[in-house]
Scaffold this motif. Structure first.
Motif, PDB file in Angstrom:
ATOM      1  N   THR A   1     -52.939 -12.854 -21.409  1.00 26.05           N
ATOM      2  CA  THR A   1     -52.622 -12.439 -20.043  1.00 26.05           C
ATOM      3  C   THR A   1     -52.168 -10.988 -19.948  1.00 26.05           C
ATOM      4  OG1 THR A   1     -50.473 -13.503 -20.404  1.00 26.05           O
ATOM      5  CG2 THR A   1     -52.107 -14.741 -19.151  1.00 26.05           C
ATOM      6  N   SER A   2     -51.792 -10.375 -21.072  1.00 31.28           N
ATOM      7  CA  SER A   2     -51.386  -8.972 -21.036  1.00 31.28           C
ATOM      8  C   SER A   2     -52.509  -8.065 -20.554  1.00 31.28           C
ATOM      9  CB  SER A   2     -50.934  -8.514 -22.429  1.00 31.28           C
ATOM     10  OG  SER A   2     -49.781  -9.195 -22.847  1.00 31.28           O
TER      11      SER A   2
ATOM     12  N   LEU B   1     -43.739 -13.757 -19.203  1.00 36.50           N
ATOM     13  CA  LEU B   1     -43.962 -13.130 -17.902  1.00 36.50           C
ATOM     14  C   LEU B   1     -42.691 -13.112 -17.063  1.00 36.50           C
ATOM     15  CD1 LEU B   1     -47.489 -14.623 -17.172  1.00 36.50           C
ATOM     16  CD2 LEU B   1     -46.948 -12.213 -17.590  1.00 36.50           C
ATOM     17  N   ALA B   2     -41.921 -14.191 -17.115  1.00 38.15           N
ATOM     18  CA  ALA B   2     -40.664 -14.221 -16.366  1.00 38.15           C
ATOM     19  C   ALA B   2     -39.710 -13.157 -16.899  1.00 38.15           C
ATOM     20  CB  ALA B   2     -40.030 -15.607 -16.456  1.00 38.15           C
ATOM     21  N   THR B   3     -39.603 -13.044 -18.214  1.00 37.70           N
ATOM     22  CA  THR B   3     -38.718 -12.042 -18.810  1.00 37.70           C
ATOM     23  C   THR B   3     -39.156 -10.639 -18.428  1.00 37.70           C
ATOM     24  OG1 THR B   3     -38.301 -13.543 -20.675  1.00 37.70           O
ATOM     25  CG2 THR B   3     -37.738 -11.231 -20.984  1.00 37.70           C
ATOM     26  N   TRP B   4     -40.458 -10.417 -18.422  1.00 39.60           N
ATOM     27  CA  TRP B   4     -41.025  -9.110 -18.032  1.00 39.60           C
ATOM     28  C   TRP B   4     -40.725  -8.795 -16.570  1.00 39.60           C
ATOM     29  CZ3 TRP B   4     -46.301  -8.653 -15.641  1.00 39.60           C
ATOM     30  CH2 TRP B   4     -46.758  -7.322 -15.578  1.00 39.60           C
ATOM     31  N   LEU B   5     -40.966  -9.754 -15.693  1.00 43.54           N
ATOM     32  CA  LEU B   5     -40.747  -9.534 -14.268  1.00 43.54           C
ATOM     33  C   LEU B   5     -39.266  -9.359 -13.942  1.00 43.54           C
ATOM     34  CD1 LEU B   5     -43.354 -12.122 -13.019  1.00 43.54           C
ATOM     35  CD2 LEU B   5     -43.382  -9.683 -12.433  1.00 43.54           C
ATOM     36  N   MET B   6     -38.404  -9.948 -14.760  1.00 37.86           N
ATOM     37  CA  MET B   6     -36.956  -9.796 -14.572  1.00 37.86           C
ATOM     38  C   MET B   6     -36.398  -8.642 -15.402  1.00 37.86           C
ATOM     39  SD  MET B   6     -36.411 -12.023 -12.294  1.00 37.86           S
ATOM     40  CE  MET B   6     -34.625 -11.944 -12.194  1.00 37.86           C
TER      41      MET B   6
ATOM     42  N   LEU C   1     -38.614  -7.936 -25.942  1.00 40.41           N
ATOM     43  CA  LEU C   1     -38.946  -8.981 -24.975  1.00 40.41           C
ATOM     44  C   LEU C   1     -39.260 -10.287 -25.684  1.00 40.41           C
ATOM     45  CD1 LEU C   1     -40.989  -8.774 -21.753  1.00 40.41           C
ATOM     46  CD2 LEU C   1     -41.677 -10.446 -23.471  1.00 40.41           C
ATOM     47  N   ASN C   2     -39.977 -10.210 -26.786  1.00 42.25           N
ATOM     48  CA  ASN C   2     -40.425 -11.438 -27.436  1.00 42.25           C
ATOM     49  C   ASN C   2     -39.333 -12.131 -28.244  1.00 42.25           C
ATOM     50  OD1 ASN C   2     -43.387 -12.051 -26.867  1.00 42.25           O
ATOM     51  ND2 ASN C   2     -43.338  -9.822 -27.089  1.00 42.25           N
ATOM     52  N   VAL C   3     -38.268 -11.424 -28.578  1.00 43.23           N
ATOM     53  CA  VAL C   3     -37.079 -12.092 -29.108  1.00 43.23           C
ATOM     54  C   VAL C   3     -36.473 -12.987 -28.034  1.00 43.23           C
ATOM     55  CG1 VAL C   3     -34.687 -11.691 -29.829  1.00 43.23           C
ATOM     56  CG2 VAL C   3     -36.540 -10.432 -30.925  1.00 43.23           C
ATOM     57  N   ILE C   4     -36.437 -12.506 -26.790  1.00 39.08           N
ATOM     58  CA  ILE C   4     -35.915 -13.318 -25.687  1.00 39.08           C
ATOM     59  C   ILE C   4     -36.813 -14.524 -25.448  1.00 39.08           C
ATOM     60  CG2 ILE C   4     -35.351 -13.334 -23.219  1.00 39.08           C
ATOM     61  CD1 ILE C   4     -34.677 -10.346 -23.496  1.00 39.08           C
TER      62      ILE C   4
ATOM     63  N   ASP D   1     -46.164  -1.437 -24.757  1.00 35.52           N
ATOM     64  CA  ASP D   1     -46.097  -2.196 -23.511  1.00 35.52           C
ATOM     65  C   ASP D   1     -44.971  -3.229 -23.626  1.00 35.52           C
ATOM     66  OD1 ASP D   1     -46.733  -3.615 -21.144  1.00 35.52           O
ATOM     67  OD2 ASP D   1     -47.994  -4.980 -22.295  1.00 35.52           O
ATOM     68  N   PRO D   2     -44.077  -3.322 -22.638  1.00 37.99           N
ATOM     69  CA  PRO D   2     -42.974  -4.279 -22.728  1.00 37.99           C
ATOM     70  C   PRO D   2     -43.411  -5.708 -23.024  1.00 37.99           C
ATOM     71  CG  PRO D   2     -42.590  -2.762 -20.918  1.00 37.99           C
ATOM     72  CD  PRO D   2     -43.970  -2.464 -21.434  1.00 37.99           C
ATOM     73  N   LEU D   3     -44.567  -6.134 -22.516  1.00 34.60           N
ATOM     74  CA  LEU D   3     -44.997  -7.515 -22.739  1.00 34.60           C
ATOM     75  C   LEU D   3     -45.246  -7.820 -24.213  1.00 34.60           C
ATOM     76  CD1 LEU D   3     -47.382  -8.409 -19.779  1.00 34.60           C
ATOM     77  CD2 LEU D   3     -45.418  -9.738 -20.562  1.00 34.60           C
ATOM     78  N   SER D   4     -45.589  -6.807 -24.982  1.00 30.80           N
ATOM     79  CA  SER D   4     -45.848  -7.020 -26.404  1.00 30.80           C
ATOM     80  C   SER D   4     -44.650  -6.650 -27.272  1.00 30.80           C
ATOM     81  CB  SER D   4     -47.061  -6.198 -26.857  1.00 30.80           C
ATOM     82  OG  SER D   4     -46.751  -4.814 -26.881  1.00 30.80           O
ATOM     83  N   SER D   5     -43.607  -6.105 -26.680  1.00 37.49           N
ATOM     84  CA  SER D   5     -42.513  -5.520 -27.441  1.00 37.49           C
ATOM     85  C   SER D   5     -41.690  -6.561 -28.185  1.00 37.49           C
ATOM     86  CB  SER D   5     -41.602  -4.722 -26.518  1.00 37.49           C
ATOM     87  OG  SER D   5     -40.867  -5.585 -25.664  1.00 37.49           O
ATOM     88  N   ILE D   6     -41.082  -6.133 -29.269  1.00 35.38           N
ATOM     89  CA  ILE D   6     -40.239  -7.030 -30.051  1.00 35.38           C
ATOM     90  C   ILE D   6     -39.025  -7.466 -29.251  1.00 35.38           C
ATOM     91  CG2 ILE D   6     -38.945  -5.171 -31.161  1.00 35.38           C
ATOM     92  CD1 ILE D   6     -40.124  -8.350 -32.955  1.00 35.38           C
TER      93      ILE D   6
END
Length: 341
Positions: A134-135, A201-206, A322-325, A315-320
């Protein structure tokens, strides 16, 4: 080592062929001049031979273990196509050697494993990126831009639907199914496999905010097919100003990757790739033409090359970070399901 300013193809290796998405890299590497496949780590000789025949790979590319491959061919980056549980062991070998990594979603289902990968990335100055299909959807990027510019704000409710009819039903090969349906290797079934999309996606949008609470339920609707893992799950994330509802399932009637965003000024429906529509309060659904993505985001391999060469930001969506969260959300969701809450 390759000069980061060079126009040379990205020297990339793949670690594991047991994830069926590995075929995407093999297909691209055979057809593109900006990628050079320099090694494949796959101890299963039969699996390697089958895909080698399909994509024209030479036997000299195959290695039994990651360390040997890295020392022999010195790739700039690896594509990690193992089970989710094996992501950390691969990063533990790659990071100290200064090799960047792109792992298939999710980064981890265990919060401690994700945190350790983040530590390794920082300690050794490498990128550990996570790929979500989806990225690369212009629909999602444009929807998020409309939220952030105030056109659809404040955001109040996010609804995500991700999944398909089931990995066995859509014909995934047995080596993929063997770990995808193993709770020790995948962390669960649809809960992890597709719940990670909505969590990301929720973490990214927030904007990277952690939810106040995570509530999760999961079921096995087809126990004769998936006796050991869930095949249908719901995760609810509560934020101070919004709620996210994540539907993850191997029991849809179709391939499903959809997002609905509800705000006080209207709503947005984003489907796959360029499918996007908007609705004013009490209005009719109107189609929207998404803004094309930058050239550096054409696909995950193009993006990886640009990041490794320092030609675009992460890109934040792929970042470490964001993905830890995301891993923390999945871990708590798994804990609740296991405890029967």
């Amino acid at each position: 080592m390759v000069d980061p300013e060079s126009d040379a193809p990205l020297r990339i290796a793949v670690v594991g062929l047991v994830h069926q998405h590995a075929e995407g890299l093999l297909w691209n590497a055979a057809r593109r001049d900006d990628l050079e496949l320099v090694g494949v780590v796959e101890p299963d000789r039969e699996l390697f031979s089958r895909l080698a025949s399909k994509y024209g790979l030479g036997d000299e590319l195959r290695f039994d273990d990651t360390a040997t491959m890295l020392d022999a061919v010195q790739p700039e980056a690896v594509s990690v196509m193992t089970s989710i549980a094996d992501h950390l062991p691969v990063i533990e070998v790659c990071a100290p050697r200064g090799v960047h990594a792109l792992v298939e979603k999710p980064l981890a289902f265990d919060a401690a494993a994700a945190a350790r990968m983040a530590e390794l990335a920082t300690e050794h100055g490498v990128q550990v990126l996570t790929n979500f299909e989806t990225s690369w959807y212009p629909s999602l990027r444009t929807a998020a831009a409309l939220v952030r510019d105030g056109s659809f704000a404040p955001l109040r409710r996010m609804v995500f639907r991700h999944g398909h009819r089931g990995p066995r039903e859509i014909g995934c090969y047995e080596e993929f199914l063997a770990w995808l349906c193993d709770p020790e290797q995948n962390g669960g079934g649809a809960l992890v496999d597709f719940g990670c999309y909505g969590a990301a996606l929720a973490t990214w949008l927030m904007d990277g905010e952690r939810p106040l609470s995570v509530t999760a339920t999961a079921s096995t609707l087809k126990p004769e097919i998936y006796p050991d893992v869930d095949d249908d799950a719901t995760i609810v994330l509560r934020y101070p100003t919004a709620t996210a509802v994540i539907g993850a399932s191997w029991a849809w009637t179709h391939d499903n990757k959809e997002m609905d965003l509800h705000s006080e000024t209207g709503s947005l429906h984003a489907g796959k790739w360029n499918s996007l529509a908007r609705r004013a309060p009490d209005g009719e659904l109107e189609q929207v033409t998404p803004t094309p993505l930058p050239a550096a985001w054409a696909d995950e391999w193009t993006y990886l090359r640009h990041v490794v060469r320092g030609e675009c930001e992460v890109d934040p969506l792929s970042s470490i970070d964001l993905n830890v969260i995301v891993a923390e959300i999945l871990d708590e969701a798994r804990r609740q399901v296991a405890s029967g809450r």
